[in-house]
Design an enzyme around this catalytic site. Structure first.
Site, PDB file in Angstrom:
ATOM      1  CB  SER A  21      -1.605  -5.421   2.260  1.00  0.00           C
ATOM      2  OG  SER A  21      -1.776  -4.029   2.330  1.00  0.00           O
ATOM      3  CG  ASN A  22      -3.697  -2.259  -1.532  1.00  0.00           C
ATOM      4  OD1 ASN A  22      -3.160  -1.163  -1.445  1.00  0.00           O
ATOM      5  ND2 ASN A  22      -4.856  -2.524  -0.917  1.00  0.00           N
ATOM      6  N   PRO A  23      -0.165  -2.398  -2.709  1.00  0.00           N
ATOM      7  CG  PRO A  23       0.982  -2.815  -4.672  1.00  0.00           C
ATOM      8  CD  PRO A  23      -0.373  -2.906  -4.068  1.00  0.00           C
ATOM      9  CB  ALA A  39      -6.076   0.798  -1.855  1.00  0.00           C
TER      10      ALA A  39
END
Length: 401
Positions: free
Chosen positions: A206-208, A273
Site C-alpha cells: 500500500s502507500n501512506p 493513490a
C-alpha cells in the site's frame, strides 16, 4: 464568511455549545450567541461568552436602555440563525408564530436563514405534533440538521433518534448550507485514499495516502450542489454525509466500482493513490516467517484513469500526478496520454503538504495549456479551485443547466 447567531435552548446537548461556537469562529465566521433561561441551567453565560468572543444575548438583556429591541438587532445581524440544541418547545413556538421570548421573537423578526439542530427524546421527536411543526418550518424554508441516532440523555432510554449532531458535523452542515450551489445538476465521482494489495490475510502492499484530498473534493462538490459518489480505499476518515460512499480495498475493486457508475457520470476526479502492482500470488493463510530472502512477483494493476480517458466522451476527467522530480514534464505527458481535462501535480516529501497533511501545494495543468500554481493552503481550498476548473469544462461540454 458568514455571520452566525447560535441560539442555545434548554437541553442536555447545550453543554456542547461552547465547542460549536469555537469551531464556527475557527472556520472564519463572525459569531454571536443567544441563550434561553433553560439553556443557562446546563451551560454558564461565561463559557458561552468566552467561546463566542462576546456577550451572551439573554432575556434580561432583551430591551436595551437606548430603546433598541435586541431581537430585531439579532435578526438583522445573522446570515444564519442556528438553533443548537433545538428543543421541541422551541420548534413549536416558531412553527406557531409565537414571539413571547427572545428566541421566538428573533425568529419572527425575519432572519435570512434559519437552521435547527434538534435534540430531544425519540418519542418527542417522532410525536405527530413535533413532526407537524417540522413540516411547517420546512415549508417556510428552514433547514434541519439531524437529529442523529445514538445514545439518548435520559437514564434508561438507550439509543434512538433525537440526538443532536456533533459540533463538527454541524459545522459541515453550516458550510454546505451557505455555499452557493453552482454545481447543481453535476453528477460527479471522486476516488480517494490508498488501495491495499494483499499478500496474505495480514500483509499487503500500500502507500501512506490518508484520503484527505479526495474527501475534501467530495465534500466541496457536495456543498456546491453536485450529486457525488465517493469511492474510497481504506482510510480512518468517517463517511461524509450527503453522498454515496463506496468502500473498497484493492485496485481491482476500485476499478469495478468506478466502471459500474461511469456511464451515468458527467465528471470524475481521480484523487486516489492506486497501487501500480499487485502480488501474482495471494496466500489464503498467513505465511510463516522464515528469516530467508523471498522473491515477490508482481502483476501490473489496470490503469483506471487511462481506461476512463479512452472512453471519455464529453465527461470531465481530472487526474493527479505525484512526483519527486521532473514533475511538469511528466504531468504534461500524463495529461495527454490519459486524455484528461486537468491534472493536479504535487510533490512527495515537501514538508507540511505530504501524505496525511491538512494542506496541499499543487500545480494545475489544463488540456488547453494553462498552468496555475496553487501555493500551500488547506486542502478544501485546493478542492474548490479544482472544482472551478471542473465547472468550466462541464459548461464547455454542454452539461451545465
Amino acid at each position: 464568511m458568514a455571520r452566525v447567531l447560535v441560539a442555545v435552548t434548554g437541553g442536555v446537548a447545550a453543554i456542547k455549545a461552547p465547542h460549536l461556537l469555537r469551531l464556527l469562529k475557527r472556520a472564519g465566521h463572525e459569531v454571536r450567541v443567544l441563550a434561553t433561561p433553560r439553556a443557562l441551567e446546563f451551560v454558564t453565560p461565561l463559557s458561552l461568552a468566552v467561546a463566542a468572543g462576546g456577550e451572551v444575548a439573554t432575556e434580561e438583556a432583551w430591551f436595551r436602555p437606548d430603546g433598541r429591541a435586541l431581537h430585531i438587532d439579532l435578526a438583522r445581524f445573522a446570515d444564519l440563525v442556528l438553533v443548537a440544541p433545538a428543543t421541541a418547545d422551541a420548534l413549536a413556538k416558531a412553527a406557531l408564530g409565537l414571539g413571547d421570548d427572545l428566541l421566538s421573537a428573533t425568529l419572527l423578526a425575519g432572519p435570512r436563514r434559519v437552521a435547527w439542530a434538534p435534540a430531544m427524546n425519540e418519542a418527542m421527536w417522532l410525536a405527530p405534533q413535533t413532526q407537524g411543526h417540522v413540516e411547517r418550518l420546512k415549508a417556510l424554508g428552514h433547514a434541519f440538521f439531524g437529529p442523529g441516532h445514538g445514545p439518548l440523555a435520559a437514564e434508561g432510554e438507550g439509543e434512538g433518534w433525537g440526538r443532536m449532531l456533533e459540533p463538527e458535523e454541524l459545522l459541515e452542515r453550516v458550510r454546505a448550507l451557505l455555499t452557493p450551489k453552482d454545481l447543481s445538476g453535476l453528477k460527479l465521482l471522486v476516488s480517494a485514499g490508498p488501495t491495499r494489495e494483499y499478500l496474505d490475510p495480514v500483509r499487503f502492499l500500500s502507500n501512506p495516502s490518508s484520503g484527505r484530498m479526495g474527501y475534501a473534493l467530495a465534500e466541496a462538490a457536495r456543498d456546491r450542489g453536485a450529486e457525488v459518489v465517493l469511492v474510497s480505499g481504506p482510510t480512518c476518515l468517517q463517511d461524509p454525509w450527503g453522498m454515496e460512499v463506496v468502500r473498497v480495498e484493492s485496485a481491482l475493486e476500485m476499478r469495478a466500482a468506478i466502471l459500474e457508475r461511469y456511464p451515468h457520470l458527467q465528471a470524475v476526479v481521480m484523487a486516489a493513490a492506486v497501487a501500480d502492482y499487485r502480488p501474482a500470488e495471494v496466500h489464503r493463510d498467513k505465511e510463516p516467517k522464515t528469516g530467508e530472502e523471498k522473491t515477490l512477483r508482481l502483476l501490473p494493476n489496470p490503469d483506471i484513469l487511462k481506461e476512463l480517458g479512452a472512453n471519455k466522451g464529453n465527461r470531465v476527467l481530472v487526474g493527479f500526478a505525484m512526483e519527486t522530480r521532473e514533475g511538469l514534464h511528466r504531468a504534461k505527458e500524463k495529461l495527454l496520454r490519459k486524455n484528461l481535462d486537468l491534472i493536479a501535480l504535487n510533490y512527495v516529501g515537501r514538508e507540511g503538504v505530504g501524505f496525511g497533511s491538512e494542506e496541499n501545494e499543487v500545480v494545475l495543468l489544463s488540456r488547453t495549456g494553462e498552468v496555475e500554481e496553487l501555493s500551500r493552503r488547506p486542502k478544501r481550498e485546493v478542492a474548490h479551485r479544482i472544482l472551478d476548473w471542473v465547472k468550466l469544462f462541464w459548461k464547455e461540454y454542454g452539461h451545465a443547466q
